[in-house]
Design an enzyme around this catalytic site. Structure first.
Site, PDB file in Angstrom:
ATOM      1  N   ASP A  16      -6.040   8.006   5.424  1.00 27.56           N
ATOM      2  CA  ASP A  16      -5.167   8.642   4.130  1.00 27.56           C
ATOM      3  C   ASP A  16      -3.996   7.957   3.944  1.00 27.56           C
ATOM      4  OD1 ASP A  16      -4.555  10.313   2.297  1.00 27.56           O
ATOM      5  OD2 ASP A  16      -4.109  12.241   3.455  1.00 27.56           O
ATOM      6  N   ASP A 110      -7.339   6.740  -2.071  1.00 26.06           N
ATOM      7  CA  ASP A 110      -6.438   6.517  -1.111  1.00 26.06           C
ATOM      8  C   ASP A 110      -6.874   7.368   0.231  1.00 26.06           C
ATOM      9  OD1 ASP A 110      -6.160   8.866  -2.164  1.00 26.06           O
ATOM     10  OD2 ASP A 110      -4.038   8.868  -2.171  1.00 26.06           O
ATOM     11  N   GLU A 111      -8.057   7.771   0.278  1.00 25.25           N
ATOM     12  CA  GLU A 111      -8.741   8.256   1.708  1.00 25.25           C
ATOM     13  C   GLU A 111     -10.122   8.209   1.814  1.00 25.25           C
ATOM     14  OE1 GLU A 111      -8.392  12.596   2.018  1.00 25.25           O
ATOM     15  OE2 GLU A 111      -7.826  12.806  -0.124  1.00 25.25           O
TER      16      GLU A 111
END
Length: 362
Positions: A16, A110-111
């Site tokens: 993350d 983003d993860e």
């Protein structure tokens, strides 16, 4: 349901990025470093898409109205989003993941989950893989990432929050059930505000309380989610890391602290949900042709309104327009609105030549 010892031990990493969009802006604009910034619009009806850690200290967070954020942090600096840059950085990160495993399941820009049980580097220790990936991300992008390592997706996701920012944590098979028992229900990944509220009404406050419930009880009150809740209360999550999967639908909903009566307030409440579902599709290269709006009133009655178009929606602006068209006819509402939701369906894989559009990150 099988007990924990019945499952082969997998090595799952959840990576993350830390305050992704805000961190990209601070990286590219040295004058913004160590300052409270928010990516998003500063207008009266604007919303915070991402907040730097300096801003978070003042209670500023994503999906917060910009007016509220500025009130909490008078020194807050608003930065307009740069979609093309965020997408390019996300692609760099994805390429790093691919150096270690083909089993990558993105959740957003983003993860992502990575299954490194059998990995391309031949490394045996998952914590070392996570450390190496985070170092590579820092080297290539200049950005910090946090990671969680465990034997299933649920616990890997929970672990990635334990040592944020720029840290990692591991939850072992031995410690998993104990960790879950001590966890507050509202912190469970996959338990949203409405479900947490329902659990509280049933006297379920912690993982230990959830573990006390029978499978039949959980199915009775939570339907198809019952077996999942029964499992995670015992540290069990059978879901596989699924790369390139196309789901039947993707949805998000939110329960408001106060009932809404105004159209603009409902639009603002829907915006982060729109960004969330669009972000999933964007990160996975998926297009959607059907949009469904869900509205639950103060008396718990609910309605849904849907629209299907002939081709996958090309931009988030098109999605926002359709949601607005579905929302407008129900105003003024007969009752206050306590919950809204957005679901995308009729999903299909975008062709390789199609450049997916971007969204503000949550």
């Amino acid at each position: 349901m099988k007990d924990l010892g019945s499952f082969p031990i997998r090595k799952i990493v959840h990576v993350d990025m830390d305050a992704f969009y805000a961190s990209v802006e601070q990286r590219d604009h040295p004058e913004l470093r160590a300052k409270p910034i928010a990516v998003g619009g500063s207008a009266a009806r604007g919303v915070v898409a991402a907040a730097s850690y300096e801003a978070r200290k003042f209670g500023v967070h994503s999906a917060m109205p910009s007016v509220t954020a500025k009130r909490r942090c008078p020194e807050l600096i608003f930065v307009p989003p740069r979609f093309d840059v965020y997408k390019a950085v996300s692609q760099q990160i994805r390429e790093i993941f691919a150096e270690y495993t083909p089993l990558i399941e993105p959740l957003s820009l983003d993860e992502a989950y990575l299954d490194v049980t059998e990995n391309l580097k031949g490394m045996e220790v998952a914590t070392e893989i996570a450390s190496e990936i985070r170092a590579r991300i820092k080297q290539v992008t200049g950005l910090n990432a946090s990671a969680g390592i465990s034997y299933n997706k649920f616990l890997a996701k929970m672990a990635s929050d334990l040592n944020k920012p720029n840290g990692q944590a591991v939850i072992t098979p031995k410690n998993g059930p104990v960790f879950v028992e001590a966890l507050s229900i509202k912190k469970f990944h996959g338990v949203g505000p409405a479900t947490a509220e329902k659990m509280h009404r049933l006297g379920i406050e912690t993982g230990a309380d959830l573990k006390q419930q029978t499978l039949e009880f959980l199915i009775e009150h939570f339907g198809k989610s019952g077996p999942y809740f029964y499992g995670i209360a015992r540290g069990i999550d059978e879901r596989q890391v699924k790369p390139n999967r196309v789901r039947k639908s993707i949805g998000a909903e939110d329960t408001f602290s106060k009932d809404l009566h105004a159209y603009e307030a409902a639009r603002e409440g829907l915006r982060p949900l729109i960004e969330k579902v669009w972000g999933y599709c964007e990160a996975n290269g998926i297009g959607a042709k059907t949009v469904t709006l869900k509205v639950k009133y103060a008396d718990f009655n609910q309605i849904t309104r849907s629209k299907t178009v002939c081709a996958p929606l090309p931009t988030i602006a098109d999605l926002e327009e359709i949601v607005g068209l579905l929302l407008a006819p129900i105003f003024p509402p007969r009752k206050g609105i306590r919950l809204v939701g957005v679901t995308l369906s009729s999903l299909e894989r975008q062709s390789c030549g199609t450049e997916p559009q971007l969204r503000l990150a949550l």
